[in-house]
Scaffold this active site. Structure first.
Site, PDB file in Angstrom:
ATOM      1  N   HIS A 196     -79.580  44.553 -49.386  1.00  0.00           N
ATOM      2  CA  HIS A 196     -80.102  45.783 -48.797  1.00  0.00           C
ATOM      3  C   HIS A 196     -81.510  46.063 -49.307  1.00  0.00           C
ATOM      4  O   HIS A 196     -82.431  46.322 -48.511  1.00  0.00           O
ATOM      5  CB  HIS A 196     -79.169  46.945 -49.151  1.00  0.00           C
ATOM      6  CG  HIS A 196     -79.670  48.288 -48.743  1.00  0.00           C
ATOM      7  ND1 HIS A 196     -79.159  48.980 -47.666  1.00  0.00           N
ATOM      8  CD2 HIS A 196     -80.638  49.097 -49.266  1.00  0.00           C
ATOM      9  CE1 HIS A 196     -79.790  50.139 -47.546  1.00  0.00           C
ATOM     10  NE2 HIS A 196     -80.687  50.229 -48.520  1.00  0.00           N
ATOM     11  N   GLU A 197     -81.705  46.051 -50.621  1.00  0.00           N
ATOM     12  CA  GLU A 197     -83.004  46.428 -51.187  1.00  0.00           C
ATOM     13  C   GLU A 197     -84.097  45.434 -50.832  1.00  0.00           C
ATOM     14  O   GLU A 197     -85.218  45.821 -50.498  1.00  0.00           O
ATOM     15  CB  GLU A 197     -82.884  46.579 -52.705  1.00  0.00           C
ATOM     16  CG  GLU A 197     -81.942  47.682 -53.149  1.00  0.00           C
ATOM     17  CD  GLU A 197     -82.307  49.052 -52.593  1.00  0.00           C
ATOM     18  OE1 GLU A 197     -83.447  49.239 -52.146  1.00  0.00           O
ATOM     19  OE2 GLU A 197     -81.433  49.930 -52.589  1.00  0.00           O
ATOM     20  N   HIS A 255     -85.482  46.005 -47.480  1.00  0.00           N
ATOM     21  CA  HIS A 255     -86.586  46.966 -47.375  1.00  0.00           C
ATOM     22  C   HIS A 255     -87.924  46.249 -47.517  1.00  0.00           C
ATOM     23  O   HIS A 255     -88.904  46.611 -46.861  1.00  0.00           O
ATOM     24  CB  HIS A 255     -86.460  48.041 -48.444  1.00  0.00           C
ATOM     25  CG  HIS A 255     -85.456  49.111 -48.132  1.00  0.00           C
ATOM     26  ND1 HIS A 255     -85.499  49.836 -46.953  1.00  0.00           N
ATOM     27  CD2 HIS A 255     -84.398  49.591 -48.841  1.00  0.00           C
ATOM     28  CE1 HIS A 255     -84.506  50.716 -46.957  1.00  0.00           C
ATOM     29  NE2 HIS A 255     -83.815  50.584 -48.081  1.00  0.00           N
ATOM     30  N   TYR A 261     -90.676  55.941 -43.304  1.00  0.00           N
ATOM     31  CA  TYR A 261     -89.411  56.320 -43.921  1.00  0.00           C
ATOM     32  C   TYR A 261     -89.111  57.800 -43.721  1.00  0.00           C
ATOM     33  O   TYR A 261     -88.998  58.580 -44.672  1.00  0.00           O
ATOM     34  CB  TYR A 261     -89.447  55.959 -45.402  1.00  0.00           C
ATOM     35  CG  TYR A 261     -88.084  55.792 -46.045  1.00  0.00           C
ATOM     36  CD1 TYR A 261     -87.234  54.783 -45.630  1.00  0.00           C
ATOM     37  CD2 TYR A 261     -87.672  56.619 -47.073  1.00  0.00           C
ATOM     38  CE1 TYR A 261     -85.992  54.608 -46.217  1.00  0.00           C
ATOM     39  CE2 TYR A 261     -86.437  56.455 -47.682  1.00  0.00           C
ATOM     40  CZ  TYR A 261     -85.599  55.447 -47.239  1.00  0.00           C
ATOM     41  OH  TYR A 261     -84.355  55.271 -47.827  1.00  0.00           O
ATOM     42  N   GLU A 291     -83.335  52.258 -42.966  1.00  0.00           N
ATOM     43  CA  GLU A 291     -82.116  52.172 -43.769  1.00  0.00           C
ATOM     44  C   GLU A 291     -81.048  51.328 -43.077  1.00  0.00           C
ATOM     45  O   GLU A 291     -80.358  50.521 -43.711  1.00  0.00           O
ATOM     46  CB  GLU A 291     -81.572  53.571 -44.050  1.00  0.00           C
ATOM     47  CG  GLU A 291     -82.186  54.254 -45.253  1.00  0.00           C
ATOM     48  CD  GLU A 291     -81.952  53.482 -46.539  1.00  0.00           C
ATOM     49  OE1 GLU A 291     -80.833  52.967 -46.740  1.00  0.00           O
ATOM     50  OE2 GLU A 291     -82.894  53.396 -47.346  1.00  0.00           O
ATOM     51  N   ASP A 299     -83.530  64.442 -47.509  1.00  0.00           N
ATOM     52  CA  ASP A 299     -83.338  62.987 -47.384  1.00  0.00           C
ATOM     53  C   ASP A 299     -84.241  62.416 -46.300  1.00  0.00           C
ATOM     54  O   ASP A 299     -83.846  61.567 -45.504  1.00  0.00           O
ATOM     55  CB  ASP A 299     -81.873  62.655 -47.105  1.00  0.00           C
ATOM     56  CG  ASP A 299     -81.577  61.161 -47.190  1.00  0.00           C
ATOM     57  OD1 ASP A 299     -82.237  60.464 -47.976  1.00  0.00           O
ATOM     58  OD2 ASP A 299     -80.701  60.697 -46.441  1.00  0.00           O
ATOM     59  N   HIS A 301     -80.398  58.303 -44.666  1.00  0.00           N
ATOM     60  CA  HIS A 301     -79.173  57.642 -45.096  1.00  0.00           C
ATOM     61  C   HIS A 301     -77.962  58.088 -44.288  1.00  0.00           C
ATOM     62  O   HIS A 301     -76.861  57.563 -44.459  1.00  0.00           O
ATOM     63  CB  HIS A 301     -78.914  57.909 -46.581  1.00  0.00           C
ATOM     64  CG  HIS A 301     -79.832  57.171 -47.497  1.00  0.00           C
ATOM     65  ND1 HIS A 301     -80.995  57.735 -47.983  1.00  0.00           N
ATOM     66  CD2 HIS A 301     -79.782  55.912 -48.004  1.00  0.00           C
ATOM     67  CE1 HIS A 301     -81.611  56.867 -48.768  1.00  0.00           C
ATOM     68  NE2 HIS A 301     -80.905  55.750 -48.789  1.00  0.00           N
TER      69      HIS A 301
END
Length: 836
Positions: free
Chosen positions: A395-396, A399, A410, A419, A484, A489
């Site tokens: 996942h990271e 990005h 974002y 995301e 957020d 998310h």
């Protein structure tokens, strides 16, 4: 923050030099989709339109189609090529010399012709580009907005580390202002006004944050915060040793069992650093601090990193998970997409575990993130275990991939898709690795299931509602507030569910009571479509509606407009409340019932013509046919993936001459012969004897009957279309069984020799794909007298340098598909290669 710029010339925009490309009403534009602001997000040209839309005129075609004003400019940012034979010219928009943030437009070309345009164009009225607020005053407003206790540039150790890392004594984390035009995101509307703003990259150390902040250059208000640090959850360094050598560790990880990991042996023992993948993968120990420069190596004496040693109170076994996760993520992108690290240029992947944003407070850091440069993992506290599980790693780093491709802003819908894409890549990396190593205890469509202390997961792609995410656009659980970053998310659930539907398939009824049926196409095809949507078509400001348009176009590029994949993609969007279901062509551009091919003809057969074409059941001998012969009534059947050998021969009225042969097959049945569909084009010294050409039918060529074209000419510049001086063209039919569409494999054309050349002389290239040096080898052992490289548009590329002795330096090329043309003085050889 420091920036690196490349000098790029402004593009002249005189429409007077461009053939007129009218809008849809004259038939040259086959399809146009527009956004809420009335500006085109995708323009697809008809066959007639493509003939006038030359790839070399990309900027001019965009100017005409968007009706740009005198204050509007487009600056070429980069050109990329892909393995389908497409060339993508990506332009950035400027207004009166000021960059329009997030506004980009791309010309997508094949065979030297633009097929589609896509992107986000901002129509700007009268806007002042003169600030009334200085950069220093704007920075003070930005820092007041952040309100951090300490910033990275205030830490002398981190500043020194940055200078060493960049090998630049002037490098600094201190932000430098850039004037841009950007939409005021406080209004949370697609048509929010554009304002002149100062843009800053602000990196805070305590509490940790990093974001682009946009400060109105007149009012001083922060109009947009675009986070650079992106977390897996909603917010609740080193150099290689000079004496190091590669080795393989056995590591008892926390989440993936005992794994073999590449590392190095250096002074003091074995370190979690390896350099077999790109520029390297390195994993460090922050020792519960918030400093990267003070982080140290994990070191093991015997390279057997056992559970007894590392499954301790500090959770040191998670270092193996971070290292394994980075290696596995690299392997996924390399194995599935041929991508060399997240930037496709071999970027080093550095991971830092045991990070704590507020050291000494007794509470572990409950998150993981990509900070624009490195991976950072906390140990968790009340909610999470250490956040180094495989899908979190995927996942990271996902990005990072997004940052280097679509660079989705974002916030709001673009941030939700940022995301969602990372969840998609986390799930895909996990499944790829599970299959490779037979791992257990992991669930593909659950995100973060291994890091939850109380069980469950962070998110479910197959059932978003389970974790309070929407499965329907603006439906149940859709978030409309400002926290957020606008619910990135939360609202990511729509994209996650769409991906699950196309991957696994499902029949049911959505929350609006509409029934749907989506055919599962598997993770591999789903991933290819999704990444093409992200890397080729999406822009920073893309919305969910744009994602629908671009994913359907990506599926069409890869598999065909009426393919199962394109239908599945379309129906899945309908299931999540975006657009209509597939209706046999209403949502995509269907293939025409009658395909019209361009004409091709030799004007004279006084000296040469084609006298033999043989392939399977096609076996025709002939005399001169007036420059063109329509043999489409003659057909043969070939299987996708099969190897085929053609026999060809030239007839001469007198002396023999060197001829150039071109073999084209319209594998995607779209009525054009793209560069990727040229199975062979080579020259053979004068001979009336038989020649052979061997090539492979693409494994995913579209099933059905399509066109085979053979061109023989005395001119090396002859293409599949148009008239030429001496020679002949003949058309035949091929019926393909199995598959859909793909670029063909390289081919070889061999013939009787002259001046001692072997009758089977073949040019070989290796390694292919290549990253730095490509070796060329003629089976005849003859010397090559000229070597040139062409891009997907057919234009010569100067960045590749032939060094002689069969050595071609391709290190200066951008990644993508290229054509190599070489000659030994008597025969021309053409091959394709991929630059990694």
């Amino acid at each position: 923050m420091f920036h690196k710029y490349h000098a790029v010339a402004w593009l002249a925009m005189s429409a007077a030099t461009l053939p007129h490309l009218a809008h849809a009403q004259d038939g040259r534009v086959a399809r146009k989709e527009v956004g809420p602001d009335g500006q085109p997000t995708l323009i697809q040209f008809s066959a007639e339109g493509r003939l006038a839309a030359r790839a070399v005129d990309g900027a001019l075609v965009i100017r005409q189609q968007l009706a740009l004003g005198t204050d509007d400019q487009f600056k070429l940012a980069r050109t990329e090529t892909d393995q389908l034979g497409f060339s993508h010219q990506k332009f950035e928009q400027y207004y009166k010399g000021v960059k329009v943030e997030h506004a980009t437009y791309t010309a997508h070309s094949r065979g030297g012709q633009i097929e589609t345009l896509s992107g986000d164009f901002e129509k700007i009225g009268a806007v002042s580009v003169t600030p009334s607020l200085s950069a220093d005053a704007a920075l003070a407003r930005a820092l007041s907005f952040v309100g951090a206790k300490k910033y990275m540039w205030q830490d002398a150790r981190e500043e020194a580390g940055l200078k060493a890392q960049e090998n630049d004594p002037t490098a600094s984390y201190k932000p430098q202002g850039e004037l841009v035009l950007v939409r005021d995101a406080r209004q949370n509307a697609e048509n929010a006004p554009l304002v002149l703003a100062w843009k800053f990259n602000v990196y805070a150390q305590q509490p940790v944050s990093r974001a682009y902040l946009y400060v109105d250059a007149h009012s001083g208000e922060v109009v947009l915060k675009d986070d650079i640090i992106k977390h897996s959850t909603r917010s609740a360094k080193g150099t290689r040793s000079t004496n190091a050598t590669a080795s393989t560790a056995t590591f008892a990880t926390a989440y993936s069992g005992t794994r073999s990991l590449a590392d190095e042996t250096a002074t003091g023992g074995y370190h979690l650093r390896e350099y077999t993948r790109g520029l390297g993968i390195e994993t460090y120990n922050c020792k519960k601090s918030n400093s990267y420069t003070s982080a140290t190596d994990f070191i093991d004496a015997d390279n057997n990193w056992t559970s007894a040693e590392y499954n301790n109170a500090n959770f040191d076994n998670v270092a193996g998970d971070a290292h394994f996760g980075a290696q596995s993520t690299y392997d996924y992108w390399k194995g599935v997409f041929g991508r060399n690290s997240y930037d496709n240029a071999g970027a080093k992947i550095k991971s830092y575990v045991h990070y704590d944003d507020t050291p000494g407070d007794g509470v572990g850091y409950e998150n993981a993130y990509w900070n624009g440069s490195v991976m950072t993992y906390g140990d968790g506290a009340s909610t999470f275990k250490p956040l180094t599980a495989l899908d979190v790693c995927g996942h990271e780093i996902g990005h990072a991939v997004c940052e280097k491709t679509a660079n989705l802003t974002y916030s709001n819908e673009s941030g939700a898709m940022n995301e969602g894409l990372s969840d998609i890549w986390g799930a895909s990396v996990e499944k790829y690795t599970v299959d490779k190593y037979a791992l257990t205890g992991k669930s593909t469509y659950l995100i973060g299931e291994e890091i939850m202390k109380a069980g469950g997961a962070l998110r479910s792609m197959s059932s978003p509602n389970t974790y309070s995410q929407p499965a329907y656009y603006k439906g149940s659980y859709w978030y409309t507030g400002t926290s957020d970053n606008g619910g990135v998310h939360t609202n990511s659930g729509v994209l996650n569910y769409w991906y699950y539907l196309i991957s696994a398939g499902k029949t049911g009824t959505n929350e609006k009571g509409a029934s749907f049926a989506v055919t599962g196409i598997g993770l591999t095809d789903a991933a290819k479509i999704t990444f093409r949507m992200e890397s080729v078509y999406m822009t920073a400001s893309s919305t969910y509606a744009n994602a629908r348009t671009y994913s359907i176009q990506a599926a069409t590029d890869l598999f065909g407009a009426a393919s199962t994949q394109a239908q599945s993609v379309t129906n899945a969007w309908a299931a999540v409340g975006i657009g209509a279901a597939y209706s046999g062509g209403g949502t995509t551009t269907p293939p025409p019932t009658t395909v019209t091919y361009c004409s091709s003809k030799g004007t004279s057969q006084s000296y040469e013509y084609i006298d033999l074409v043989q392939l399977g059941s096609i076996n025709r001998t002939s005399g001169a046919d007036g420059g063109y012969y329509n043999g489409t009534a003659l057909s043969t059947t070939v299987a996708a993936g099969s190897s085929q050998t053609m026999t060809l021969s030239a007839g001469f009225t007198g002396s023999t001459y060197t001829e150039y042969w071109g073999i084209y097959v319209d594998w995607n049945q779209n009525g054009t012969f793209e560069s990727a569909e040229r199975m062979d084009y080579g020259s053979v010294a004068g001979t009336a004897g038989n020649l052979t050409s061997t090539w492979t039918v693409p494994t995913t060529a579209k099933s059905g009957t399509t066109r085979l074209r053979v061109v023989m000419s005395d001119n090396s510049a002859t293409t599949a279309c148009g008239s030429y001086s001496y020679g002949e063209t003949e058309d035949y039919s091929i019926t393909v069984t199995g598959g859909t569409i793909a670029a063909p494999a390289p081919a070889t054309l061999a013939g009787p020799a002259k001046s001692g050349l072997s009758a089977e002389a073949v040019l070989s290239l290796f390694p292919n794909p290549a990253s730095s040096l490509l070796t060329l080898s003629l089976s005849s052992n003859a010397e090559l007298t000229k070597v040139e490289v062409l891009d997907a548009r057919g234009a010569a590329v100067s960045a590749a340098r032939y060094q002689g002795n069969g050595q071609l330096d391709v290190s200066g090329l951008a990644g993508g598909l290229y054509l190599l043309r070489a000659t030994d003085g008597q025969r021309t050889y053409v091959q394709r290669f991929v630059k990694q």
